[in-house]
Write a protein that holds these residues in place. Structure first.
Motif, PDB file in Angstrom:
ATOM      1  N   LEU A 297       3.696  -2.061  -7.020  1.00 53.07           N
ATOM      2  CA  LEU A 297       2.475  -2.343  -7.771  1.00 53.07           C
ATOM      3  C   LEU A 297       1.252  -1.795  -7.053  1.00 53.07           C
ATOM      4  N   ALA A 298       0.260  -1.377  -7.839  1.00 54.69           N
ATOM      5  CA  ALA A 298      -0.984  -0.861  -7.269  1.00 54.69           C
ATOM      6  C   ALA A 298      -1.745  -1.971  -6.550  1.00 54.69           C
ATOM      7  N   GLN A 299      -2.525  -1.592  -5.539  1.00 57.64           N
ATOM      8  CA  GLN A 299      -3.302  -2.565  -4.786  1.00 57.64           C
ATOM      9  C   GLN A 299      -4.361  -3.212  -5.669  1.00 57.64           C
TER      10      GLN A 299
ATOM     11  N   SER B  35      -6.294   5.975  -1.231  1.00 56.35           N
ATOM     12  CA  SER B  35      -4.964   6.254  -0.691  1.00 56.35           C
ATOM     13  C   SER B  35      -5.004   6.481   0.812  1.00 56.35           C
ATOM     14  N   PHE B  36      -4.183   5.730   1.551  1.00 59.81           N
ATOM     15  CA  PHE B  36      -4.046   5.979   2.993  1.00 59.81           C
ATOM     16  C   PHE B  36      -3.420   7.347   3.244  1.00 59.81           C
ATOM     17  N   ALA B  37      -2.400   7.678   2.457  1.00 59.61           N
ATOM     18  CA  ALA B  37      -1.629   8.897   2.703  1.00 59.61           C
ATOM     19  C   ALA B  37      -2.454  10.167   2.518  1.00 59.61           C
ATOM     20  N   SER B  38      -3.547  10.093   1.754  1.00 59.78           N
ATOM     21  CA  SER B  38      -4.375  11.275   1.538  1.00 59.78           C
ATOM     22  C   SER B  38      -5.396  11.505   2.649  1.00 59.78           C
TER      23      SER B  38
ATOM     24  N   THR C  26       2.637   1.707   3.332  1.00 57.35           N
ATOM     25  CA  THR C  26       3.922   1.021   3.456  1.00 57.35           C
ATOM     26  C   THR C  26       5.009   1.780   2.707  1.00 57.35           C
ATOM     27  N   GLN C  27       4.670   2.298   1.532  1.00 58.58           N
ATOM     28  CA  GLN C  27       5.645   3.057   0.757  1.00 58.58           C
ATOM     29  C   GLN C  27       6.054   4.345   1.462  1.00 58.58           C
ATOM     30  N   THR C  28       5.171   4.852   2.317  1.00 57.22           N
ATOM     31  CA  THR C  28       5.453   6.102   3.017  1.00 57.22           C
ATOM     32  C   THR C  28       6.291   5.890   4.273  1.00 57.22           C
ATOM     33  N   VAL C  29       5.983   4.862   5.063  1.00 50.81           N
ATOM     34  CA  VAL C  29       6.652   4.714   6.363  1.00 50.81           C
ATOM     35  C   VAL C  29       7.830   3.742   6.354  1.00 50.81           C
ATOM     36  N   LEU C  30       7.793   2.707   5.504  1.00 53.34           N
ATOM     37  CA  LEU C  30       8.828   1.669   5.538  1.00 53.34           C
ATOM     38  C   LEU C  30       9.809   1.751   4.375  1.00 53.34           C
ATOM     39  N   VAL C  31       9.289   1.883   3.165  1.00 48.58           N
ATOM     40  CA  VAL C  31      10.129   1.782   1.964  1.00 48.58           C
ATOM     41  C   VAL C  31      11.268   2.797   1.926  1.00 48.58           C
ATOM     42  N   PRO C  32      11.075   4.065   2.351  1.00 52.29           N
ATOM     43  CA  PRO C  32      12.219   4.994   2.326  1.00 52.29           C
ATOM     44  C   PRO C  32      13.423   4.490   3.111  1.00 52.29           C
ATOM     45  N   HIS C  33      13.180   3.787   4.210  1.00 53.59           N
ATOM     46  CA  HIS C  33      14.287   3.253   5.002  1.00 53.59           C
ATOM     47  C   HIS C  33      14.970   2.098   4.269  1.00 53.59           C
TER      48      HIS C  33
ATOM     49  N   SER D 262       0.831  -1.208   0.000  1.00 54.43           N
ATOM     50  CA  SER D 262       0.000   0.000   0.000  1.00 54.43           C
ATOM     51  C   SER D 262       0.862   1.253   0.000  1.00 54.43           C
ATOM     52  N   ASP D 263       0.231   2.385  -0.248  1.00 52.15           N
ATOM     53  CA  ASP D 263       0.963   3.655  -0.186  1.00 52.15           C
ATOM     54  C   ASP D 263       1.366   3.970   1.251  1.00 52.15           C
TER      55      ASP D 263
END
Length: 304
Positions: free
Chosen positions: A131-133, A228-231, A107-114, A104-105
């Motif tokens: 990939l999109a959900q 989107s979770f981030a929105s 996960t891309q926001t909180v985990l993937v950058p690290h 999900s976005d």
């Protein structure tokens, strides 16, 4: 090459046809002419004594035998790839592999950058595709479209190995200048407020709606849904609405938006965020490296 009178090259054609359900799209994917793929389908029909795909109107529909073969053929090709085609050794600094994730976005926001920070420091040449959900993420593994799923434990398949990455709590976010931000958030205030939520395509009720209905008898007054979770945090700005989101995401967004984070007025068990991979790829050294990278990223995430 033939095995029990079957040309094994036809398995790739069969796999593609059963996934695409179209000779035209299948031919494009295999970089061959539609007539050549149609000829392969004719040979497959002769071997299996079944149509496998039948034309109904403008669509090709898979027959019952074709459905039975779909997973088996994909598993066979995955097994070949993991045991023969994947190089036995993996060099993160020299690889040309592209790893595909379903996540999900959030996960891309909180985990993937690290994770990408670790990859950068290692000077790895690996590349990543997010990939999109989709409604059925496990099909991404079965069809070889994803190397890894990062999803909550409640949505994992029992057919493939998995590992918990971390646990996540949930909180409420509201506009910092709203009336609902003043004082304690009670169950009554929560139930009366308007709510914005993320709802994946094809899912009528999310995790929280099920909990509210079954345990607390709360029916949230829905104002808006998004993909989107981030929105979600941005959608409560200027209103008396509430978004119920992941605590780590809330903390990040509160640095950008005028938000107030409030605890949920009831107990909700933490979410276990897990990674899952295909059973035939347990010994894939590239995936082992990737999984270790994500585990270290999860540790770094909470040390920032």
């Amino acid at each position: 090459m033939r095995f029990k009178k079957l040309d094994l090259n036809l398995l790739v054609a069969l796999d593609t046809l059963l996934i695409e359900q179209s000779i035209t799209r299948g031919a494009e994917k295999l970089n061959m002419s539609p007539s050549a793929l149609s000829n392969s389908l004719s040979r497959l029909r002769e071997y299996f004594q079944d149509d496998l795909l039948t034309q109904i109107g403008r669509k090709m529909v898979i027959t019952p035998l074709g459905e039975n073969l779909k997973v088996q053929v994909r598993n066979a090709l995955n097994n070949i790839e993991s045991t023969i085609l994947v190089q036995p050794s993996f060099n993160a600094q020299a690889t040309d592999r592209i790893f595909s994730f379903f996540c999900s976005d959030y996960t891309q926001t909180v985990l993937v950058p690290h994770a990408l920070e670790i990859v950068g420091k290692e000077k790895s040449s690996a590349r990543f595709q997010f990939l999109a959900q989709v409604d059925n993420p496990h099909a991404q593994l079965e069809q070889g479209k994803a190397d890894l799923l990062i999803i909550p434990s409640d949505f994992m398949s029992t057919e493939h190995p998995s590992e918990v990455l971390y646990e996540e709590e949930f909180v409420c976010v509201v506009w910092a200048h709203s009336q609902i931000a003043q004082g304690e958030l009670s169950i009554e205030k929560y139930a009366e407020a308007g709510h914005v939520l993320m709802r994946p395509a094809g899912i009528k009720k999310d995790f929280f709606e099920t909990i509210f209905a079954q345990k607390y008898g709360i029916k949230r007054r829905l104002i808006a849904t998004t993909f989107s979770f981030a929105s979600l945090p941005a959608l409560v700005i200027g209103s008396e609405n509430i978004a119920t989101i992941h605590a780590r995401l809330a903390k990040k967004m509160a640095k950008v938006w005028p938000l107030k984070i409030l605890p949920l007025p009831f107990a909700v068990p933490p979410m276990q965020q897990c990674m899952q991979w295909h059973q035939y790829r347990n010994n894939d050294e590239g995936l082992i490296w990737l999984r270790n990278t994500l585990k270290q990223a999860a540790i770094n995430m909470d040390n920032e």
